[in-house]
Design a protein around this motif. Structure first.
Motif, mmCIF file in Angstrom:
data_model
loop_
_atom_site.group_PDB
_atom_site.id
_atom_site.type_symbol
_atom_site.label_atom_id
_atom_site.label_comp_id
_atom_site.label_asym_id
_atom_site.label_seq_id
_atom_site.Cartn_x
_atom_site.Cartn_y
_atom_site.Cartn_z
ATOM 1 N N CYS A 28 0.832 -1.206 0.000
ATOM 2 C CA CYS A 28 0.000 0.000 0.000
ATOM 3 C C CYS A 28 0.865 1.254 0.000
ATOM 4 O O CYS A 28 1.817 1.363 0.770
ATOM 5 C CB CYS A 28 -0.938 0.004 1.209
ATOM 6 S SG CYS A 28 -2.154 1.340 1.143
ATOM 7 N N ILE A 77 -11.524 9.682 6.151
ATOM 8 C CA ILE A 77 -10.858 10.051 4.898
ATOM 9 C C ILE A 77 -10.516 11.542 4.890
ATOM 10 O O ILE A 77 -9.413 11.924 4.489
ATOM 11 C CB ILE A 77 -11.739 9.676 3.686
ATOM 12 C CG1 ILE A 77 -11.857 8.148 3.575
ATOM 13 C CG2 ILE A 77 -11.176 10.262 2.398
ATOM 14 C CD1 ILE A 77 -12.888 7.661 2.580
ATOM 15 N N VAL A 83 -5.205 8.109 3.324
ATOM 16 C CA VAL A 83 -5.892 6.838 3.537
ATOM 17 C C VAL A 83 -6.198 6.242 2.165
ATOM 18 O O VAL A 83 -6.917 6.832 1.364
ATOM 19 C CB VAL A 83 -7.191 7.003 4.352
ATOM 20 C CG1 VAL A 83 -7.993 5.704 4.358
ATOM 21 C CG2 VAL A 83 -6.878 7.432 5.775
ATOM 22 N N LYS A 84 -5.620 5.081 1.893
ATOM 23 C CA LYS A 84 -5.796 4.432 0.593
ATOM 24 C C LYS A 84 -6.602 3.141 0.672
ATOM 25 O O LYS A 84 -7.135 2.678 -0.318
ATOM 26 C CB LYS A 84 -4.437 4.134 -0.047
ATOM 27 C CG LYS A 84 -3.604 5.374 -0.298
ATOM 28 C CD LYS A 84 -4.305 6.311 -1.255
ATOM 29 C CE LYS A 84 -3.500 7.580 -1.488
ATOM 30 N NZ LYS A 84 -4.280 8.668 -1.973
ATOM 31 N N LYS A 85 -6.670 2.545 1.862
ATOM 32 C CA LYS A 85 -7.395 1.275 1.997
ATOM 33 C C LYS A 85 -8.117 1.271 3.334
ATOM 34 O O LYS A 85 -7.527 1.573 4.375
ATOM 35 C CB LYS A 85 -6.405 0.108 1.928
ATOM 36 C CG LYS A 85 -7.022 -1.250 1.838
ATOM 37 C CD LYS A 85 -7.467 -1.574 0.423
ATOM 38 C CE LYS A 85 -7.960 -2.996 0.346
ATOM 39 N NZ LYS A 85 -7.883 -3.586 -0.943
ATOM 40 N N ILE A 86 -9.401 0.919 3.290
ATOM 41 C CA ILE A 86 -10.199 0.828 4.503
ATOM 42 C C ILE A 86 -10.834 -0.554 4.556
ATOM 43 O O ILE A 86 -11.512 -0.969 3.617
ATOM 44 C CB ILE A 86 -11.295 1.910 4.553
ATOM 45 C CG1 ILE A 86 -10.654 3.302 4.558
ATOM 46 C CG2 ILE A 86 -12.194 1.712 5.776
ATOM 47 C CD1 ILE A 86 -11.639 4.450 4.493
ATOM 48 N N SER A 113 -15.703 5.765 -2.671
ATOM 49 C CA SER A 113 -14.437 5.175 -3.101
ATOM 50 C C SER A 113 -13.937 5.839 -4.374
ATOM 51 O O SER A 113 -12.766 6.202 -4.491
ATOM 52 C CB SER A 113 -14.611 3.668 -3.319
ATOM 53 O OG SER A 113 -13.433 3.101 -3.835
ATOM 54 N N SER A 116 -12.883 9.543 -3.571
ATOM 55 C CA SER A 116 -11.786 9.751 -2.621
ATOM 56 C C SER A 116 -10.505 9.033 -3.019
ATOM 57 O O SER A 116 -9.424 9.372 -2.544
ATOM 58 C CB SER A 116 -12.195 9.269 -1.230
ATOM 59 O OG SER A 116 -12.326 7.850 -1.219
ATOM 60 N N ALA A 118 -9.966 5.999 -2.147
ATOM 61 C CA ALA A 118 -9.758 4.965 -1.124
ATOM 62 C C ALA A 118 -10.485 3.693 -1.551
ATOM 63 O O ALA A 118 -11.622 3.745 -2.014
ATOM 64 C CB ALA A 118 -10.276 5.428 0.228
ATOM 65 N N ASP A 119 -9.819 2.565 -1.397
ATOM 66 C CA ASP A 119 -10.423 1.272 -1.687
ATOM 67 C C ASP A 119 -10.945 0.659 -0.393
ATOM 68 O O ASP A 119 -10.402 0.912 0.688
ATOM 69 C CB ASP A 119 -9.402 0.320 -2.319
ATOM 70 C CG ASP A 119 -8.998 0.752 -3.720
ATOM 71 O OD1 ASP A 119 -9.810 1.417 -4.396
ATOM 72 O OD2 ASP A 119 -7.877 0.415 -4.137
#
Length: 137
Positions: A28, A77, A83-86, A113, A116, A118-119
């Protein structure tokens, strides 16, 4: 992007999502957040991952709505653009709503997603995957 880990209760979803989150640290290019409704797994998730127990932020009635969970995620976020992965563990348990009734939540999360960057990886308990969720598997 949203990906799902699903199955009946006791099928190993939490173990799988924790393993995925811990492995994601190696690749990540941003921060990782792990959201659940219990402190039980906090020692299983590597310390470089932000572990959030949403039950600590529940209203007095002890229930979290889809709207408030989405707002909470947006706040996570917004507070950290890296923040790239939640990971969201136990979505059905957290919301107290069956997977069949979460189509609007997933539509809105998919839009979040996309907007933003973010995945999301979500574990949910269900014996049969609702049709609308098949695109996330």
């Amino acid at each position: 992007m949203i990906s799902l880990i699903y199955g009946p209760k006791g099928s190993g979803k939490t173990k799988e999502i924790i393993s995925g989150a811990n492995s994601e640290l190696e690749v990540c290019k941003g921060n990782i957040v792990y959201i659940t409704d219990t402190a039980e797994y906090s020692r299983s998730v590597k310390t470089a991952i932000r572990y959030v127990n949403v039950s600590e932020y529940l209203p007095e009635n002890g229930k979290i709505s889809e709207e408030s969970l989405l707002g909470f995620i947006k706040g996570v976020i917004a507070s950290n653009s890296d923040v790239k992965k939640i990971y969201i563990d136990g979505l059905v348990r957290t919301l107290g709503v069956p997977a069949d009734d979460l189509e609007d939540f997933f539509t809105r999360l998919d839009n979040l997603s996309e907007n933003s960057g973010a995945d999301f990886c979500i574990s949910l308990t269900c014996d049969k995957l609702p049709k609308y969720l098949k695109k996330y598997v």
